[in-house]
Design an enzyme around this catalytic site. Sequence first.
Site, PDB file in Angstrom:
ATOM      1  N   THR A  34      -1.118   7.418  -0.654  1.00  0.00           N
ATOM      2  CA  THR A  34      -2.369   7.323  -1.428  1.00  0.00           C
ATOM      3  C   THR A  34      -3.196   6.097  -1.050  1.00  0.00           C
ATOM      4  O   THR A  34      -4.372   6.017  -1.405  1.00  0.00           O
ATOM      5  CB  THR A  34      -2.049   7.215  -2.933  1.00  0.00           C
ATOM      6  OG1 THR A  34      -1.302   5.992  -3.128  1.00  0.00           O
ATOM      7  CG2 THR A  34      -1.214   8.388  -3.416  1.00  0.00           C
ATOM      8  N   ASP A  72       2.565  -7.331  10.700  1.00  0.00           N
ATOM      9  CA  ASP A  72       3.469  -7.116  11.830  1.00  0.00           C
ATOM     10  C   ASP A  72       3.180  -8.085  12.963  1.00  0.00           C
ATOM     11  O   ASP A  72       4.105  -8.622  13.594  1.00  0.00           O
ATOM     12  CB  ASP A  72       3.363  -5.677  12.343  1.00  0.00           C
ATOM     13  CG  ASP A  72       4.124  -4.702  11.458  1.00  0.00           C
ATOM     14  OD1 ASP A  72       5.060  -5.142  10.753  1.00  0.00           O
ATOM     15  OD2 ASP A  72       3.785  -3.510  11.458  1.00  0.00           O
ATOM     16  N   ARG A 119       0.858  -1.191   0.000  1.00  0.00           N
ATOM     17  CA  ARG A 119       0.000   0.000   0.000  1.00  0.00           C
ATOM     18  C   ARG A 119       0.882   1.224   0.000  1.00  0.00           C
ATOM     19  O   ARG A 119       1.698   1.404   0.918  1.00  0.00           O
ATOM     20  CB  ARG A 119      -0.851   0.046   1.272  1.00  0.00           C
ATOM     21  CG  ARG A 119      -1.929  -0.956   1.322  1.00  0.00           C
ATOM     22  CD  ARG A 119      -3.041  -0.528   2.229  1.00  0.00           C
ATOM     23  NE  ARG A 119      -2.649  -0.389   3.627  1.00  0.00           N
ATOM     24  CZ  ARG A 119      -3.480  -0.034   4.587  1.00  0.00           C
ATOM     25  NH1 ARG A 119      -4.733   0.244   4.302  1.00  0.00           N
ATOM     26  NH2 ARG A 119      -3.077   0.053   5.831  1.00  0.00           N
ATOM     27  N   ASP A 160      -1.909  -4.234  12.709  1.00  0.00           N
ATOM     28  CA  ASP A 160      -1.289  -4.602  11.433  1.00  0.00           C
ATOM     29  C   ASP A 160      -1.083  -6.125  11.414  1.00  0.00           C
ATOM     30  O   ASP A 160      -0.263  -6.669  12.166  1.00  0.00           O
ATOM     31  CB  ASP A 160       0.056  -3.879  11.294  1.00  0.00           C
ATOM     32  CG  ASP A 160       0.632  -4.066   9.902  1.00  0.00           C
ATOM     33  OD1 ASP A 160       0.835  -3.078   9.197  1.00  0.00           O
ATOM     34  OD2 ASP A 160       0.875  -5.246   9.497  1.00  0.00           O
TER      35      ASP A 160
HETATM   36  N1  URA Z   1      -3.915  -4.035   7.025  1.00  0.00           N
HETATM   37  C1  URA Z   1      -3.711  -4.455   8.301  1.00  0.00           C
HETATM   38  O1  URA Z   1      -2.809  -5.238   8.561  1.00  0.00           O
HETATM   39  N2  URA Z   1      -4.523  -3.995   9.270  1.00  0.00           N
HETATM   40  C2  URA Z   1      -5.529  -3.143   9.027  1.00  0.00           C
HETATM   41  O2  URA Z   1      -6.244  -2.765   9.960  1.00  0.00           O
HETATM   42  C3  URA Z   1      -5.714  -2.714   7.699  1.00  0.00           C
HETATM   43  C4  URA Z   1      -4.890  -3.182   6.715  1.00  0.00           C
END
Ligand code: URA
Length: 212
Positions: A111, A206, A107, A203
């Site tokens: 943007t 992560d 991502r 995330d």
């Molecule tokens: N990607 C993630 O890992 N967590 C989110 O909340 C949104 C996208």
Amino acid sequence: MAVAADVHVIDHPLVQHKLTLLRRKETSTNSFRRLLSELSMLLAYEVTRDMPMHEVDIETPLEPMRSRLIDGKKTVFVSILRAGAGILDGMLQVIPGARIAHIGLYRDPKTLVAVEYYFKVPADMDGRDAIVVDPMLATGNSAVAAVDRIKETRPRSIRFVCLLAAPEGLAHFRAAHPDVPVYTAAIDRQLDAQGYILPGLGDAGDRLFGTK
Ligand code: URA
């Protein structure tokens, strides 16, 4: 929100219990990985529920019988890098013979647009059932881009599986790919300004890989 017929929210008690444990901020990397794998096995069960089957003749140790097998070429799991790997692991325990495709998308932090950096799929995609996996359907940009690319390979069917969906991402995905059913364990409240799902689980990459 009203949920479209082709959006399947897997409200099974086992799924919801494990999802609660997974969401908790105290959950360790090790437990997160294990829970995601267990959840993925349960999601695999649901996403394959209506796969076409055919009958074959077999013999048990006692007598011959007609019994059923899944139709067609082997399923292909399409893992959106990197967090898709967490779902892939559990799904492969249920369908160990599946083929695997990888799509690398990141991502753009400004943007939030999905940028492709890797694409590798089995050569013979036609006739296969593709199951695209990514734990988080957030903005929907990665999911839409991944399914755009998979459609170019002309599989027999495409399904999308995630763990959590944001209403915004779901609407975006449904608008772009109304023919692709979505399977999710929950539809959360909203996205924040950074494109994270609220309340979400943080995330996923992560937490899965212990990178933060
Ligand atoms: N990607 C993630 O890992 N967590 C989110 O909340 C949104 C996208």
